[in-house]
Write an enzyme that holds these catalytic residues in place. Sequence first.
Site, PDB file in Angstrom:
ATOM      1  CG  ASP A  85       0.706  65.600   4.849  1.00  0.00           C
ATOM      2  OD1 ASP A  85      -0.132  64.939   3.951  1.00  0.00           O
ATOM      3  OD2 ASP A  85       0.602  65.236   5.898  1.00  0.00           O
ATOM      4  CG  ASP A 117       3.391  60.278   0.651  1.00  0.00           C
ATOM      5  OD1 ASP A 117       3.798  59.298   0.048  1.00  0.00           O
ATOM      6  OD2 ASP A 117       3.125  60.465   1.652  1.00  0.00           O
ATOM      7  CG  ASP A 127       3.530  57.465   9.998  1.00  0.00           C
ATOM      8  OD1 ASP A 127       4.602  57.575   9.247  1.00  0.00           O
ATOM      9  OD2 ASP A 127       2.836  56.345  10.214  1.00  0.00           O
TER      10      ASP A 127
END
Length: 340
Positions: free
Chosen positions: A134, A174, A314
């Site tokens: 992230d 991701d 999330d």
Amino acid sequence: MARVGRGEHGIVKVLLAAGVAVALVVVGVLLARAQEWGPFEEADPQTRNVFAERAQYVDPLNRTRRAADQLRADGRADDADLLMRMAAVPSGIWLTPEQFPRGTVGEYVADLVATTGDRDEVPLFVLYGIPGRDCSGGFSAGGLDEESYRPWVQEVADALAAADATAAVVVEPDALASAPECDVVDQRVRLLGEAVDVLATAGVTTYVDAGHSDWVAVRPMARMLRDVGIDRVRGFSTNVSNYQTDADELVFAERLSAALGGTHWITDRGRNGNGATEVWCNPDGRALGKLPGYVADGSGLDAYLWVKPPAESDGTCNQGPPAGEVYLDMAVDLARAAGW
């Protein structure tokens, strides 16, 4: 019915005898060849749609089930019933180094798959431990350091190989899609390539995450997937933890598959019942997607799945709990908006 004369009976007997003799010769040749080839082996897991072969495993101790028990204890029986229904739908089992560090992740995976084989079920694991996860500053920041990443993945692969388990793995949601904006493309490609190498060598059905239809375009994503070694595994995953519609994801995935020579894919539809939104972190007004299931239409799409458990947050946005914990009110809203 036509009758057969005596002379014709003799001819038939000769033909039958000749046929048996030929058949025995053929069997003998095949047995000899079998000895040369060695024992027959099961098809390469990367060539099989394991979701069409087996039902997907549901973790009986998943967080959504535990949250439903808590709601019932709090007197919210109707909401608890909704979460119990969600908890019964198969979803991904996320492996993070924060919860399952080296030295424990292999044991956890081994214990879990020991219960799935007897029931002829396939668990879906999600690896989520890439270094700088992230972009190192988002709601799901964390992950391993570079030196620890391959050994951590190896521990998972070894556990699956030792158990001779039928399982599927999604590699790092991701990670590739965020790599350009995080300026870590080379690092991510190298590390994910190592994960692909480990999992492919262990014979684990593997999907490398490719983001979604409203993120990285087909051409640059295809380039990164090729560099990772997508040709060595089953394919890629799309829409993990996101909200894009099935229709949009299908167009994106078909184009990406074609650019990669026809590889397979899976799509997450857990929370896309009301379609896309510009807000990706615990957005309001969303709904559960259609129930998951395998696809057997001759295309490259193996299955629509709930890769991310829809009830899980999330991150600490929109008054949510930390990423991965059950966001009770959001989960209930998702179910009610879907007409449950």
